[in-house]
Design an enzyme around this catalytic site. Sequence first.
Site, short mmCIF file in Angstrom:
data_model
loop_
_atom_site.label_atom_id
_atom_site.label_comp_id
_atom_site.label_asym_id
_atom_site.label_seq_id
_atom_site.Cartn_x
_atom_site.Cartn_y
_atom_site.Cartn_z
CB CYS A 253 92.27 -5.59 62.42
SG CYS A 253 93.97 -5.69 62.97
CG HIS B 267 90.02 -5.23 66.40
ND1 HIS B 267 89.74 -6.37 65.68
CD2 HIS B 267 91.36 -5.14 66.44
CE1 HIS B 267 90.87 -6.93 65.29
NE2 HIS B 267 91.87 -6.20 65.74
CD GLU C 37 86.07 -6.12 65.74
OE1 GLU C 37 85.95 -4.95 65.34
OE2 GLU C 37 87.07 -6.83 65.48
N1 GLN Z 1 98.35 -8.74 62.07
C1 GLN Z 1 97.17 -9.41 61.67
C2 GLN Z 1 97.18 -9.83 60.20
O1 GLN Z 1 98.14 -9.68 59.50
C3 GLN Z 1 95.94 -8.58 61.92
C4 GLN Z 1 95.67 -8.49 63.39
C5 GLN Z 1 94.23 -8.29 63.76
O2 GLN Z 1 93.30 -8.51 62.97
N2 GLN Z 1 94.05 -7.95 64.99
O3 GLN Z 1 96.20 -10.34 59.75
#
Ligand code: GLN
Length: 197
Positions: A81, A175, A177
Amino acid sequence: MTTPAIGVLALQGDVREHLAALEAAGAEARTVRRPEELAGVDGLVIPGGESTTISKLATAFGLMEPLRERVRSGMPAYGSCAGMIMLADKILDPRSGQETVGGIDMIVRRNAFGRQNESFEASVDVAGVGGGPVEGVFIRAPWVESTGADVEVLAVFEAHPVAVRQGSLLATAFHPELTGDHRVHRLFTGMVRSAAR
Ligand code: GLN
């Protein structure tokens, strides 16, 4: 190498969950906050969280250049992410001054799924991960807008790549994890083992 030492960049984000998943996948997991700690690991996870914050803190902690240097010289890295955003050569909608480590020849759009839906779960088939689809947790998730020729797309969701690999760099928009399913971390731990051989 039997047990690789894998760091988790511990500036912000869901560090603990990655440490636990890595240990379950057979790695020795450590937090990384300083350049000396980065120098001592065989591979690195950049966690989910907020990429603008991680970027700012990496610069403040003097880690941005060392991170780029290690990625350039072949250290395996996995970003989930926000971590995917950090490994992208280019991002759309960056916050002003937001920098990335880069390494994967792709353009990533921040908060892409988040515009439609803050967070959701979906089953995703991930190439290289056996045993059925992975339950993907997407939280204000990015998607991959486009990839260069050397990037392998491992998973697609709603016509957008959500898991990619380029050499020893791996990234997912979701994710793994957070689910107790350690197959993606096992894939990455295997990548770290073979890079060190
Ligand atoms: N939207 C977040 C960002 O720009 C990422 C979100 C996440 O890691 N769950 O970093």
